[in-house]
Design an enzyme around this catalytic site. Structure first.
Site, PDB file in Angstrom:
ATOM      1  N   LYS A 156       0.908  -1.133  -0.187  1.00 51.83           N
ATOM      2  CA  LYS A 156      -0.120   0.057  -0.047  1.00 51.83           C
ATOM      3  C   LYS A 156       0.904   1.147  -0.242  1.00 51.83           C
ATOM      4  CE  LYS A 156      -3.700  -1.751   2.520  1.00 51.83           C
ATOM      5  NZ  LYS A 156      -5.089  -1.780   1.461  1.00 51.83           N
TER       6      LYS A 156
ATOM      7  N   ARG B 204     -10.358 -11.312   1.838  1.00 50.69           N
ATOM      8  CA  ARG B 204     -11.471 -12.524   1.442  1.00 50.69           C
ATOM      9  C   ARG B 204     -10.615 -14.010   1.621  1.00 50.69           C
ATOM     10  NH1 ARG B 204     -11.495  -9.333  -4.146  1.00 50.69           N
ATOM     11  NH2 ARG B 204     -11.201  -7.676  -2.660  1.00 50.69           N
TER      12      ARG B 204
HETATM   13  N1  BES Z   1      -8.172  -3.785   4.249  1.00 48.30           N
HETATM   14  C1  BES Z   1      -8.303  -3.334   2.868  1.00 48.30           C
HETATM   15  C2  BES Z   1      -9.693  -2.616   2.534  1.00 48.30           C
HETATM   16  C3  BES Z   1      -9.387  -1.068   3.149  1.00 48.30           C
HETATM   17  C4  BES Z   1      -8.740  -0.151   2.377  1.00 48.30           C
HETATM   18  C5  BES Z   1     -10.328  -0.786   4.034  1.00 48.30           C
HETATM   19  C6  BES Z   1      -8.951   1.108   2.661  1.00 48.30           C
HETATM   20  C7  BES Z   1     -10.326   0.369   4.587  1.00 48.30           C
HETATM   21  C8  BES Z   1      -9.759   1.536   3.842  1.00 48.30           C
HETATM   22  C9  BES Z   1      -8.109  -4.553   2.084  1.00 48.30           C
HETATM   23  O1  BES Z   1      -7.619  -5.669   2.458  1.00 48.30           O
HETATM   24  C10 BES Z   1      -7.790  -4.121   0.885  1.00 48.30           C
HETATM   25  O2  BES Z   1      -6.475  -3.741   0.883  1.00 48.30           O
HETATM   26  N2  BES Z   1      -8.639  -4.282  -0.231  1.00 48.30           N
HETATM   27  C11 BES Z   1      -8.098  -3.774  -1.518  1.00 48.30           C
HETATM   28  C12 BES Z   1      -8.620  -4.612  -2.453  1.00 48.30           C
HETATM   29  C13 BES Z   1      -8.063  -4.504  -3.736  1.00 48.30           C
HETATM   30  C14 BES Z   1      -6.634  -4.826  -3.965  1.00 48.30           C
HETATM   31  C15 BES Z   1      -8.767  -5.379  -4.974  1.00 48.30           C
HETATM   32  C16 BES Z   1      -8.661  -2.472  -1.884  1.00 48.30           C
HETATM   33  O3  BES Z   1      -9.797  -2.031  -1.501  1.00 48.30           O
HETATM   34  O4  BES Z   1      -8.021  -1.613  -2.365  1.00 48.30           O
HETATM   35 MN    MN Z   2      -5.532  -5.494   1.903  1.00 44.16          MN
END
Ligand code: BES
Ligand code: MN
Ligand code: ZN
Length: 479
Positions: A263, A337
């Protein structure tokens, strides 16, 4: 914080000794002959108190009133939303270090939802996180008296709300703790301490047991971290064994760096909240212990960190889930997931009446619904309706999203049974479609709380959502 429900009218309220008295005034207030009524009537007539919810007037040492401070706060028509707003701003107006004992009363007979909202709002407005401060300045308000003309009528609702508040604050506490103070092992410790309460049992599985179960997707996420994974199994048994349990599954990523699909640095600290689903499950159990309803509930929490080192899963790796489906991990940041799918398979053994998973699953859900409503996904209409209704009643709302099979197209891959991502479009839905593949043995719903579990910015912190929704849903099922 200690709450007490008392029967009293405005005349009694004026006699109540306290550091601050909050009087909630609705639009169609009819004054009586007591001192507070007179004061209110004069204030309204003079136009010094606007009748919009959130507007208030603070008065000191008012003659004939025992409370040291009086806050007259408008609640407009008296809806739950208005009362919440009014109480939050009234408490903010008296954030003096000396306000330890607070009395709240209604100028006219309130609705039950308004009473519940008042309790939740005082707790919310006075909450202070202290765990990792060296010189903590804790909560100032210690004692809250809620005065109502007919307290007996509200007893059940009041007790339920106090239990909900305990659960909400338990969830907030764990979600707010930084990742080094809330590791999977520490979360398991929290579950263990809940198991000291009546009717709660807990079982903690570690890496060995999880490997034996074949939870290959969960293990893949955990494998780059020094912190060993934990799979927490909580039982609340309030009814006969023959009564099928509701299973709650909480995403317990104690930190989500994204893994190799790392990230951006900005706001990455917020990924300590990625166990908010898990925290909400712990919070619900805290509340159940308090209320002892005649239901059975199982809580499942897969918990680990998503980090990166030489052992990390790599984009393109294929892992095998507990139910045998193979998954191509195209993005290591879509890890929620992966840990949830194995918990969904594990849930089958309880022959549950319903399974609800709760997860800070996608940024896409934040984009879709913002911080107001959680995303609700379910292929089961009655279950979706019950959860939606519970959200409305508890002022912890959600909104149902679609699950058409066409949304699953993007999850197709030549290298495994399914891929873990499907491109940017409809990201919250494609994530739910992935989970749905593992939830075909029971009525299932998924709550995406990425937007609602915490607030960013100046007031950064956990909200304790959706503890109130879940608790309301569970209690409504009690026979
Ligand atoms: N924990 C995150 C989702 C999230 C992101 C929650 C920002 C709150 C704030 C999750 O694990 C994630 O990183 N999801 C990705 C999925 C994508 C790679 C398909 C996302 O939402 O960017
Ligand atoms: Mn994630
Ligand atoms: Zn995550």
């Amino acid at each position: 914080m200690n709450f007490e429900l008392k029967t009293f009218d405005l005349a009694d309220a004026a006699r109540e000794k306290c550091d601050a008295l909050i009087v909630l005034v609705n639009d169609d207030f009819k004054p009586g002959n007591d001192v507070l009524s007179t004061l209110l009537a004069q204030t309204l007539k003079a136009g010094d108190l606007e009748t919009k919810a959130g507007k208030s007037l603070v008065l000191y040492h008012t003659s004939g009133i025992a409370g040291a401070r009086v806050v007259l706060a408008s609640i407009a028509a008296g809806s739950a939303k208005d009362v919440h707003k009014a109480v939050v701003s009234a408490v903010a107006a008296i954030k003096a270090p000396k306000v330890k004992k607070l009395t709240i009363c209604f100028a006219s007979l309130p609705e039950e939802a308004a009473v519940r909202a008042a309790v939740v709002a005082v707790a919310e407005a006075s909450y202070v996180y202290t765990t990792t401060k060296s010189k903590p300045e804790g909560r100032v308000i210690q004692q809250v008296v809620v005065g109502l003309p007919n307290a007996a009528k509200f007893k059940t609702a009041f007790d339920r709300t106090l239990a909900a508040v305990l659960g909400i604050e338990y969830a907030k506490e764990w979600a707010n703790r930084p990742a080094n103070h809330a590791t999977p092992t520490l979360l398991a410790g929290a579950a263990r301490s809940l198991a000291k309460l009546a009717h709660i049992k807990c079982e903690i599985l570690g890496p060995k047991e999880v490997a034996k179960l074949g939870m290959g997707a969960f293990m893949a996420v955990a494998q780059a971290s020094e912190e060993p994974l934990r799979f927490i199994v909580l039982h609340y048994n309030g009814a006969a064994k023959s009564q099928a349990a509701t299973v709650l599954i909480g995403k317990g990523l104690t930190f989500d760096s994204g893994g190799v699909s790392i990230k951006p640095a900005a706001e990455m600290d917020e990924m300590k909240f990625d166990m908010s689903g898990a925290a909400s499950v712990l919070g619900v159990f805290r509340a159940l212990a308090e209320l002892q309803p005649a239901i059975n509930v199982v809580g499942l929490i897969p918990s680990c960190e998503n980090l990166l080192d030489g052992r990390s899963i790599k984009p393109g790796d294929v892992v095998t889930s507990m139910n045998g489906q193979t998954i191509e991990v195209l993005n290591t940041d879509a890890e929620g997931r992966l840990i949830l799918c194995d918990a969904l398979t594990y849930a089958e053994r309880f022959k549950p009446r319903a399974v609800v998973d709760i997860a800070t699953l996608t940024g896409a859900c934040m984009i879709a619904l913002g911080g107001v409503r959680s995303g609700l996904f379910s292929s089961n209409d009655p279950l979706a309706a019950s959860l939606f209704a519970a959200g409305e009643i508890s002022s912890d709302p959600c909104w149902r999203m679609p699950l058409d099979d066409d949304y699953a197209e993007g999850l197709k891959t030549s290298f495994a049974d399914v891929a873990n991502v499907a491109g940017r479009m409809g990201g919250a839905i494609t994530a739910a479609k992935f989970l749905q593949r593992f939830a075909d043995k029971y009525p299932w719903a998924h709550l995406d709380i990425a937007g609602t579990a915490w607030k960013s910015g100046l007031a950064k912190g956990a909200t304790g959502r959706p503890v109130a929704l879940l608790l309301q849903y569970l209690l409504a099922e009690e026979k």
